[in-house]
Design an enzyme around this catalytic site. Structure first.
Site, PDB file in Angstrom:
ATOM      1  N   SER A 144      -6.008   2.399   6.434  1.00  0.00           N
ATOM      2  CA  SER A 144      -6.677   3.702   6.530  1.00  0.00           C
ATOM      3  C   SER A 144      -8.050   3.601   5.910  1.00  0.00           C
ATOM      4  O   SER A 144      -8.296   2.747   5.045  1.00  0.00           O
ATOM      5  CB  SER A 144      -5.870   4.772   5.779  1.00  0.00           C
ATOM      6  N   TYR A 157      -1.353   7.759  -1.450  1.00  0.00           N
ATOM      7  CA  TYR A 157      -1.594   7.200  -0.116  1.00  0.00           C
ATOM      8  C   TYR A 157      -2.754   6.201  -0.160  1.00  0.00           C
ATOM      9  O   TYR A 157      -2.671   5.106   0.411  1.00  0.00           O
ATOM     10  CB  TYR A 157      -1.902   8.343   0.845  1.00  0.00           C
ATOM     11  N   ALA A 159      -3.862   4.458  -2.693  1.00  0.00           N
ATOM     12  CA  ALA A 159      -3.458   3.247  -3.415  1.00  0.00           C
ATOM     13  C   ALA A 159      -2.555   2.366  -2.559  1.00  0.00           C
ATOM     14  O   ALA A 159      -2.691   1.143  -2.540  1.00  0.00           O
ATOM     15  CB  ALA A 159      -2.755   3.634  -4.719  1.00  0.00           C
TER      16      ALA A 159
END
Length: 266
Positions: A144, A157, A159
């Site tokens: 992402s 999220y 991390a």
């Protein structure tokens, strides 16, 4: 473009909708044999029906990627149906716990990392022997924009996705000499069920419509997305399909951003 994968077999997780489903569609169009997986068998069966693949080219098996036992069963099902895989696309994941750092509990952190990082680790561990067998393999992780441009309201999220990039890079160094190439793709704000849910929640909080929520989100939270819209799953899947192909024979350890410029750095 002929991607050279007509004789290859792929497993795609998180494939009952969105990016995973579109990736399955593109690989099937290129002649590959495809196994799709997600948690719910009914949803998978509906997804498979929509793909409308030729007989013997598409299989659908439900599995929870966080469960070692479920992944072992998935491996057995895949072996029985198609034998060893050549391509693995890890697309399964969740947004996870949201809020500022001081608002997120240990449970929120643990669940998010369990699904978004440990799940992929367990999945790859289960299927790595197959990917190493034939002297040719492709492994693509969905990361992402958050992995390199973290946002303060979804740090678990962020991390986990940063961990995915490190995992992909490390694996790319370990197995390239055997013909297994490992890469990552990092989308930003794609039109998927996950971002639909995010925008419905935002709309409720702001007392507005989902369309207005998307508009304000782009303006306030993603100002560098120069195209001014959500991406479509097919726009990400096209890049994934390339990385799964013979055409990507000199691409290894890379992270491809499909984000309309959302990440502010070069």
């Amino acid at each position: 473009m002929d991607l050279g994968i007509a004789t290859r077999t792929a497993l795609i997780t998180g494939a009952d909708s969105g990016i995973g489903w579109e990736t399955a569609r593109l690989l099937l169009e290129e002649g590959a044999t495809v196994v799709i997986s997600d948690q719910d068998q009914d949803a998978l069966d509906k997804a498979a029906k929509k793909l409308d693949a030729p007989s013997g080219k598409l299989f659908a098996f439900a599995a929870d990627i966080t469960s070692v036992d479920a992944l072992a069963q998935l491996h057995e099902q895949v072996q029985e149906a198609v034998g060893d895989i050549d391509i693995l696309v890890q697309s399964a994941g969740i947004t996870g716990a949201q809020g500022l750092f001081h608002e997120i509990t240990d449970e929120g952190w643990t669940k998010t990392i369990e699904i978004d990082l440990i799940g992929p680790v367990r999945l790859v561990r289960q299927f790595l022997p197959s990917l190493r067998k034939g002297g040719w393999g492709r492994l693509v992780f969905l990361a992402s924009e958050d992995a390199v441009q973290p946002y303060d309201d979804e740090l678990p999220y962020c991390a986990a996705k940063a961990g995915i990039l490190a995992l992909a890079k490390g694996l790319s160094r370990s197995y390239a000499s055997e013909g297994l190439l490992v890469n990552a793709v990092s989308p930003a704000f794609i039109h998927t069920p996950m971002t639909d849910a995010m925008m419905r929640k935002r709309a409720d909080e702001l007392g507005t419509t989902p369309a207005k929520a998307i508009e304000s989100f782009l303006e306030e939270e993603r100002p560098y997305m120069e195209l001014g819209r959500r991406g479509e799953p097919e726009e990400v899947a096209t890049v994934i399909a390339f990385l799964c192909s013979d055409r990507a024979s000199f691409v290894n350890g890379s992270n491809y951003r499909v984000d309309a410029g959302s990440v502010a750095t070069i």
